[in-house]
Design a protein around this motif. Structure first.
Motif, mmCIF file in Angstrom:
data_model
loop_
_atom_site.group_PDB
_atom_site.id
_atom_site.type_symbol
_atom_site.label_atom_id
_atom_site.label_comp_id
_atom_site.label_asym_id
_atom_site.label_seq_id
_atom_site.Cartn_x
_atom_site.Cartn_y
_atom_site.Cartn_z
ATOM 1 N N SER A 22 -21.104 21.533 17.074
ATOM 2 C CA SER A 22 -20.166 21.333 18.177
ATOM 3 C C SER A 22 -19.817 22.693 18.762
ATOM 4 C CB SER A 22 -18.905 20.627 17.687
ATOM 5 O OG SER A 22 -18.019 20.443 18.756
ATOM 6 N N ILE A 23 -19.852 22.777 20.086
ATOM 7 C CA ILE A 23 -19.562 24.055 20.725
ATOM 8 C C ILE A 23 -18.176 24.094 21.357
ATOM 9 C CG2 ILE A 23 -21.973 24.618 21.108
ATOM 10 C CD1 ILE A 23 -21.621 23.704 24.011
ATOM 11 N N SER A 24 -17.425 22.989 21.221
ATOM 12 C CA SER A 24 -16.077 22.990 21.796
ATOM 13 C C SER A 24 -15.114 22.209 20.903
ATOM 14 C CB SER A 24 -16.073 22.377 23.190
ATOM 15 O OG SER A 24 -16.238 20.982 23.119
ATOM 16 N N HIS A 25 -13.874 22.629 20.935
ATOM 17 C CA HIS A 25 -12.832 21.910 20.198
ATOM 18 C C HIS A 25 -12.541 20.563 20.859
ATOM 19 C CE1 HIS A 25 -11.764 24.977 17.296
ATOM 20 N NE2 HIS A 25 -11.829 25.881 18.265
ATOM 21 N N GLU A 26 -12.812 20.451 22.145
ATOM 22 C CA GLU A 26 -12.535 19.210 22.867
ATOM 23 C C GLU A 26 -13.317 18.032 22.290
ATOM 24 O OE1 GLU A 26 -13.182 22.123 24.444
ATOM 25 O OE2 GLU A 26 -11.249 22.496 25.403
ATOM 26 N N GLU A 30 -11.560 14.756 20.647
ATOM 27 C CA GLU A 30 -11.806 13.402 21.163
ATOM 28 C C GLU A 30 -12.065 12.414 20.028
ATOM 29 O OE1 GLU A 30 -15.093 11.107 23.904
ATOM 30 O OE2 GLU A 30 -14.645 13.195 24.345
ATOM 31 N N GLY A 31 -12.895 12.810 19.061
ATOM 32 C CA GLY A 31 -13.169 11.950 17.911
ATOM 33 C C GLY A 31 -11.927 11.728 17.070
ATOM 34 N N CYS A 32 -11.122 12.749 16.925
ATOM 35 C CA CYS A 32 -9.872 12.642 16.170
ATOM 36 C C CYS A 32 -8.928 11.649 16.838
ATOM 37 C CB CYS A 32 -9.231 14.009 16.055
ATOM 38 S SG CYS A 32 -7.711 14.015 15.091
ATOM 39 N N LYS A 37 -6.237 6.268 17.124
ATOM 40 C CA LYS A 37 -5.984 5.006 17.834
ATOM 41 C C LYS A 37 -6.482 3.813 17.029
ATOM 42 C CE LYS A 37 -5.943 6.828 22.534
ATOM 43 N NZ LYS A 37 -6.638 6.848 23.832
ATOM 44 N N TRP A 38 -7.647 3.967 16.383
ATOM 45 C CA TRP A 38 -8.209 2.873 15.584
ATOM 46 C C TRP A 38 -7.280 2.551 14.421
ATOM 47 C CZ3 TRP A 38 -9.681 1.697 10.684
ATOM 48 C CH2 TRP A 38 -10.528 0.603 10.515
#
Length: 57
Positions: A22-26, A30-32, A37-38
């Motif tokens: 992964s090259i970004s914290h974004e 998003e997965g977090c 939400k789940w």
């Protein structure tokens, strides 16, 4: 690189290593958020696995 994960599968003198980078914290955030939400939608009070969150089981 903010995330670099490799899984190794070894057998019969061979190795398979899939890698995720992964090259970004974004992308990690998003997965977090999706996972939060789940879990928040569950009202059963149980502990759940990532396999459940990802719909793998």
């Amino acid at each position: 690189m903010v995330g670099d994960h490799t899984v190794m599968f070894a057998k019969n003198m061979e190795i398979l290593e899939p890698t995720h980078r992964s090259i970004s914290h974004e992308s990690l955030a998003e997965g977090c958020i999706q996972s939060i939400k789940w879990v928040a939608a569950r009202k059963d009070g149980e502990v759940h696995s990532m396999s459940e969150v990802l719909g793998l089981c």
